[in-house]
Design a protein around this motif. Sequence first.
Motif, PDB file in Angstrom:
ATOM      1  N   ALA A  94      -3.046  -1.267  11.821  1.00  0.00           N
ATOM      2  CA  ALA A  94      -3.209  -2.523  12.302  1.00  0.00           C
ATOM      3  C   ALA A  94      -4.717  -3.026  11.800  1.00  0.00           C
ATOM      4  O   ALA A  94      -4.850  -4.230  11.216  1.00  0.00           O
ATOM      5  N   GLU A  95      -5.654  -2.191  12.290  1.00  0.00           N
ATOM      6  CA  GLU A  95      -7.082  -2.428  11.830  1.00  0.00           C
ATOM      7  C   GLU A  95      -7.361  -2.238  10.419  1.00  0.00           C
ATOM      8  O   GLU A  95      -7.983  -2.827   9.940  1.00  0.00           O
ATOM      9  N   ALA A  96      -6.665  -1.368   9.711  1.00  0.00           N
ATOM     10  CA  ALA A  96      -6.457  -1.255   8.452  1.00  0.00           C
ATOM     11  C   ALA A  96      -6.312  -2.409   7.417  1.00  0.00           C
ATOM     12  O   ALA A  96      -6.694  -2.682   6.825  1.00  0.00           O
ATOM     13  N   GLU A  97      -5.229  -3.033   8.014  1.00  0.00           N
ATOM     14  CA  GLU A  97      -4.388  -4.225   7.692  1.00  0.00           C
ATOM     15  C   GLU A  97      -5.506  -5.302   7.668  1.00  0.00           C
ATOM     16  O   GLU A  97      -5.649  -6.062   6.660  1.00  0.00           O
ATOM     17  N   ASP A  98      -6.090  -5.227   8.783  1.00  0.00           N
ATOM     18  CA  ASP A  98      -7.058  -6.465   9.095  1.00  0.00           C
ATOM     19  C   ASP A  98      -8.340  -6.288   8.096  1.00  0.00           C
ATOM     20  O   ASP A  98      -8.781  -7.300   7.502  1.00  0.00           O
ATOM     21  N   ALA A  99      -8.574  -5.213   8.023  1.00  0.00           N
ATOM     22  CA  ALA A  99      -9.939  -4.664   7.278  1.00  0.00           C
ATOM     23  C   ALA A  99      -9.503  -5.272   5.794  1.00  0.00           C
ATOM     24  O   ALA A  99     -10.409  -5.575   4.899  1.00  0.00           O
ATOM     25  N   VAL A 100      -8.554  -4.788   5.094  1.00  0.00           N
ATOM     26  CA  VAL A 100      -8.113  -4.856   3.718  1.00  0.00           C
ATOM     27  C   VAL A 100      -8.090  -6.642   3.690  1.00  0.00           C
ATOM     28  O   VAL A 100      -8.451  -7.059   2.559  1.00  0.00           O
ATOM     29  N   GLN A 101      -7.447  -7.136   4.557  1.00  0.00           N
ATOM     30  CA  GLN A 101      -7.240  -8.685   4.398  1.00  0.00           C
ATOM     31  C   GLN A 101      -8.564  -9.420   4.203  1.00  0.00           C
ATOM     32  O   GLN A 101      -8.815 -10.254   3.473  1.00  0.00           O
ATOM     33  N   GLU A 102      -9.317  -8.981   5.199  1.00  0.00           N
ATOM     34  CA  GLU A 102     -10.752  -9.843   5.226  1.00  0.00           C
ATOM     35  C   GLU A 102     -11.366  -9.086   3.952  1.00  0.00           C
ATOM     36  O   GLU A 102     -12.202 -10.004   3.356  1.00  0.00           O
ATOM     37  N   ALA A 103     -11.241  -7.976   3.520  1.00  0.00           N
ATOM     38  CA  ALA A 103     -12.154  -7.765   2.135  1.00  0.00           C
ATOM     39  C   ALA A 103     -11.749  -8.627   1.131  1.00  0.00           C
ATOM     40  O   ALA A 103     -12.038  -9.090   0.273  1.00  0.00           O
ATOM     41  N   PHE A 104     -10.113  -8.948   1.027  1.00  0.00           N
ATOM     42  CA  PHE A 104      -9.756  -9.806  -0.018  1.00  0.00           C
ATOM     43  C   PHE A 104     -10.064 -11.256   0.081  1.00  0.00           C
ATOM     44  O   PHE A 104     -10.497 -11.982  -0.884  1.00  0.00           O
ATOM     45  N   VAL A 105     -10.161 -11.757   1.435  1.00  0.00           N
ATOM     46  CA  VAL A 105     -10.899 -13.053   1.651  1.00  0.00           C
ATOM     47  C   VAL A 105     -12.200 -12.867   1.109  1.00  0.00           C
ATOM     48  O   VAL A 105     -12.868 -14.041   0.448  1.00  0.00           O
ATOM     49  N   SER A 106     -12.901 -11.920   1.393  1.00  0.00           N
ATOM     50  CA  SER A 106     -14.425 -11.973   1.119  1.00  0.00           C
ATOM     51  C   SER A 106     -14.591 -11.879  -0.334  1.00  0.00           C
ATOM     52  O   SER A 106     -15.558 -12.518  -0.914  1.00  0.00           O
ATOM     53  N   GLU A 141      -7.780  -5.914 -18.574  1.00  0.00           N
ATOM     54  CA  GLU A 141      -6.657  -6.714 -18.055  1.00  0.00           C
ATOM     55  C   GLU A 141      -7.127  -7.322 -16.616  1.00  0.00           C
ATOM     56  O   GLU A 141      -7.034  -8.432 -16.121  1.00  0.00           O
ATOM     57  N   ASP A 142      -7.468  -6.410 -15.790  1.00  0.00           N
ATOM     58  CA  ASP A 142      -7.806  -6.810 -14.364  1.00  0.00           C
ATOM     59  C   ASP A 142      -9.221  -7.363 -14.260  1.00  0.00           C
ATOM     60  O   ASP A 142      -9.171  -8.418 -13.584  1.00  0.00           O
ATOM     61  N   THR A 143     -10.102  -7.062 -15.359  1.00  0.00           N
ATOM     62  CA  THR A 143     -11.267  -7.932 -15.232  1.00  0.00           C
ATOM     63  C   THR A 143     -11.194  -9.390 -15.731  1.00  0.00           C
ATOM     64  O   THR A 143     -11.661 -10.240 -15.151  1.00  0.00           O
ATOM     65  N   LEU A 144     -10.144  -9.730 -16.637  1.00  0.00           N
ATOM     66  CA  LEU A 144      -9.706 -10.829 -17.038  1.00  0.00           C
ATOM     67  C   LEU A 144      -9.031 -11.820 -16.202  1.00  0.00           C
ATOM     68  O   LEU A 144      -9.608 -12.797 -15.819  1.00  0.00           O
ATOM     69  N   LEU A 145      -8.244 -10.867 -15.186  1.00  0.00           N
ATOM     70  CA  LEU A 145      -7.636 -11.648 -13.960  1.00  0.00           C
ATOM     71  C   LEU A 145      -8.570 -11.874 -13.006  1.00  0.00           C
ATOM     72  O   LEU A 145      -8.730 -13.033 -12.526  1.00  0.00           O
ATOM     73  N   ALA A 146      -9.510 -11.172 -13.017  1.00  0.00           N
ATOM     74  CA  ALA A 146     -10.683 -11.148 -11.835  1.00  0.00           C
ATOM     75  C   ALA A 146     -11.383 -12.510 -12.343  1.00  0.00           C
ATOM     76  O   ALA A 146     -11.938 -13.341 -11.277  1.00  0.00           O
ATOM     77  N   VAL A 147     -11.744 -12.679 -13.728  1.00  0.00           N
ATOM     78  CA  VAL A 147     -12.505 -13.818 -14.181  1.00  0.00           C
ATOM     79  C   VAL A 147     -11.513 -15.231 -13.851  1.00  0.00           C
ATOM     80  O   VAL A 147     -12.325 -16.271 -13.256  1.00  0.00           O
ATOM     81  N   ARG A 148     -10.500 -14.934 -14.024  1.00  0.00           N
ATOM     82  CA  ARG A 148      -9.502 -16.327 -14.217  1.00  0.00           C
ATOM     83  C   ARG A 148      -9.463 -16.695 -12.639  1.00  0.00           C
ATOM     84  O   ARG A 148      -9.727 -17.749 -12.099  1.00  0.00           O
ATOM     85  N   ALA A 149      -9.305 -15.517 -11.718  1.00  0.00           N
ATOM     86  CA  ALA A 149      -9.307 -15.774 -10.439  1.00  0.00           C
ATOM     87  C   ALA A 149     -10.586 -16.483  -9.801  1.00  0.00           C
ATOM     88  O   ALA A 149     -10.667 -17.461  -8.922  1.00  0.00           O
ATOM     89  N   GLU A 200      -3.261 -13.193  -6.757  1.00  0.00           N
ATOM     90  CA  GLU A 200      -2.338 -12.773  -6.102  1.00  0.00           C
ATOM     91  C   GLU A 200      -2.043 -11.314  -6.939  1.00  0.00           C
ATOM     92  O   GLU A 200      -1.474 -10.482  -6.332  1.00  0.00           O
ATOM     93  N   ALA A 201      -2.003 -11.370  -8.323  1.00  0.00           N
ATOM     94  CA  ALA A 201      -1.662 -10.499  -9.146  1.00  0.00           C
ATOM     95  C   ALA A 201      -2.514  -9.322  -8.634  1.00  0.00           C
ATOM     96  O   ALA A 201      -1.929  -7.807  -8.829  1.00  0.00           O
ATOM     97  N   LEU A 202      -3.925  -9.371  -8.601  1.00  0.00           N
ATOM     98  CA  LEU A 202      -4.533  -8.087  -8.119  1.00  0.00           C
ATOM     99  C   LEU A 202      -4.480  -7.623  -6.730  1.00  0.00           C
ATOM    100  O   LEU A 202      -4.773  -6.549  -6.476  1.00  0.00           O
ATOM    101  N   VAL A 203      -4.226  -8.718  -5.791  1.00  0.00           N
ATOM    102  CA  VAL A 203      -3.787  -8.189  -4.573  1.00  0.00           C
ATOM    103  C   VAL A 203      -2.530  -7.323  -4.528  1.00  0.00           C
ATOM    104  O   VAL A 203      -2.530  -6.296  -3.958  1.00  0.00           O
ATOM    105  N   ARG A 204      -1.496  -7.621  -5.288  1.00  0.00           N
ATOM    106  CA  ARG A 204      -0.169  -6.806  -5.214  1.00  0.00           C
ATOM    107  C   ARG A 204      -0.713  -5.429  -5.879  1.00  0.00           C
ATOM    108  O   ARG A 204      -0.117  -4.522  -5.471  1.00  0.00           O
TER     109      ARG A 204
END
Length: 204
Positions: free
Chosen positions: A67-79, A28-36, A45-49
């Motif tokens: 704070a650094e961890a939150e930045d790292a995860v957000q940047e990882a999702f952007v990437s 299911e995650d792979t399908l979501l990733a392909v759709r994303a 957004e479902a994968l992020v949650r």
Amino acid sequence: MAGVSERRSSVPEQWDRPSDATETEGREDTLLAVRAGEGDEEAFEALVRHYGPMLLQLATRLLGDRAEAEDAVQEAFVSAWRKLPEFRGDSAFGTWMYRIVTNRCLNVLRARRPVTDLEAVSEPAAPDHMVSPARAVEAQAAVEALSQAMAVLSPEQRVSWVLRELNGLSYEEVADMVGISQEAVRGRVFRARRQLTEAMVAWR
């Protein structure tokens, strides 16, 4: 990543102990990733949650700073969002994200001396009313000693040790995450254990 409800507290079970349920979830995650990857923002957004909380926990353990961890995860999702059109499901989406976050945190650690937060490496403390003043002072001293010991580890040792000892990944999985051989991982974990044991000998 604040406000995202947590569905797991550590490494997803499908990366450790496969089952019919987790294999289905992986598909299911792979399908979501392909759709994303095709531009479906709701799928992403479902994968992020789903993966946000566990990735934030990992980044906090690695960096010792929320704070650094939150930045790292957000940047990882952007990437990840930018790279999703290239995602073909050769590995699980969660494993792919774990690798992105680990590498991003490793770069941060290499750029500065790591500072350890107690919450990143230990179990929750007992309520204040259950701890005597003397025990509280002793516990705080132990925390400071552990912080100093963790700060001495090289970024590579710290990442390997956290992934193996705190997140419970196998040596093979750690090697895949950081892009080195299993023998190199074993060496880094061994040296990290030895340094931490020596540093904390007074607290044993």
